[in-house]
Motif scaffolding. Sequence first.
Motif, short mmCIF file in Angstrom:
data_model
loop_
_atom_site.label_atom_id
_atom_site.label_comp_id
_atom_site.label_asym_id
_atom_site.label_seq_id
_atom_site.Cartn_x
_atom_site.Cartn_y
_atom_site.Cartn_z
N ASP A 9 0.84 -1.19 0.00
CA ASP A 9 0.00 0.00 0.00
C ASP A 9 0.88 1.25 0.00
N ILE A 10 0.88 1.97 -1.09
CA ILE A 10 1.75 3.13 -1.24
C ILE A 10 1.45 4.22 -0.21
N THR A 11 0.26 4.21 0.36
CA THR A 11 -0.09 5.24 1.35
C THR A 11 0.69 5.07 2.65
N SER A 36 9.72 2.52 -4.07
CA SER A 36 10.05 1.11 -3.80
C SER A 36 8.80 0.25 -3.74
N ILE A 37 7.76 0.74 -3.08
CA ILE A 37 6.52 -0.02 -2.93
C ILE A 37 5.86 -0.24 -4.29
N SER A 38 5.87 0.78 -5.13
CA SER A 38 5.20 0.67 -6.43
C SER A 38 6.10 0.11 -7.52
N GLY A 39 7.37 -0.08 -7.22
CA GLY A 39 8.33 -0.55 -8.23
C GLY A 39 8.67 -2.02 -8.08
N GLN A 40 9.91 -2.35 -8.39
CA GLN A 40 10.38 -3.73 -8.39
C GLN A 40 10.86 -4.21 -7.02
N ASP A 41 11.07 -3.28 -6.10
CA ASP A 41 11.54 -3.66 -4.76
C ASP A 41 10.45 -4.40 -3.99
N GLN A 42 10.88 -5.13 -2.98
CA GLN A 42 9.96 -5.71 -2.02
C GLN A 42 10.20 -4.97 -0.71
N VAL A 43 9.14 -4.39 -0.17
CA VAL A 43 9.22 -3.66 1.09
C VAL A 43 8.51 -4.51 2.15
N PHE A 44 9.23 -4.78 3.24
CA PHE A 44 8.68 -5.62 4.29
C PHE A 44 8.56 -4.86 5.59
N ALA A 45 7.43 -5.06 6.27
CA ALA A 45 7.27 -4.63 7.66
C ALA A 45 7.61 -5.83 8.52
N TYR A 46 8.29 -5.58 9.60
CA TYR A 46 8.71 -6.62 10.54
C TYR A 46 7.88 -6.41 11.79
N ASN A 47 6.96 -7.35 12.06
CA ASN A 47 5.97 -7.16 13.11
C ASN A 47 6.12 -8.16 14.25
N SER A 48 5.75 -7.69 15.44
CA SER A 48 5.71 -8.56 16.62
C SER A 48 4.42 -9.37 16.59
N ALA A 49 4.28 -10.30 17.53
CA ALA A 49 3.08 -11.12 17.62
C ALA A 49 1.83 -10.27 17.82
N SER A 50 1.99 -9.12 18.45
CA SER A 50 0.84 -8.23 18.67
C SER A 50 0.64 -7.27 17.51
N ALA A 51 1.29 -7.55 16.39
CA ALA A 51 1.19 -6.77 15.15
C ALA A 51 1.80 -5.38 15.27
#
Length: 149
Positions: A9-11, A36-51
């Motif tokens: 989500d680019i937002t 990066s989000i809209s292109g070829q990259d992969q953007v990752f969020a790293y989340n805890s168990a509680s999100a």
Amino acid sequence: MLELHLVDDITTAEAIAQAEASCTPHPWSAAMYAESISGQDQVFAYNSASAQTIGYAVILQVLDEIQLQNIFISKPWQRQGYGRKLLQLLMELAAKQNCSRMLLEVRESNLAARELYLSCGFKETGLRKQYYRSDSGPRENAILMEASL
């Protein structure tokens, strides 16, 4: 359990940029994350168990290589091993995507990151002189590093 979630989500680019700006002296801009989000990259969020989001990473796969474009852990979570775990998860993901090595660039002055990378199997392989902009004074060198997967 800690998990990686693909950001599509680019937002969210502005929120990611703000999170990085609160914990690093040289953050990416929201426009860079949006690209990066809209292109070829992969953007990752790293989340805890509680999100709760602990950090973010941006990678780019080119054939059988993964380029680590950016990685950071939010301030409250730093110095607790989460950066190491995030890096290890990214390396595992790259191996599952049939990549043979991971590449990255790091500021010469970022000794903590360089030590982390070395401890995770990276080797310093080169130097890009005056690669990074500096807030004051001369541009800073980038250390090139790579790890076999």
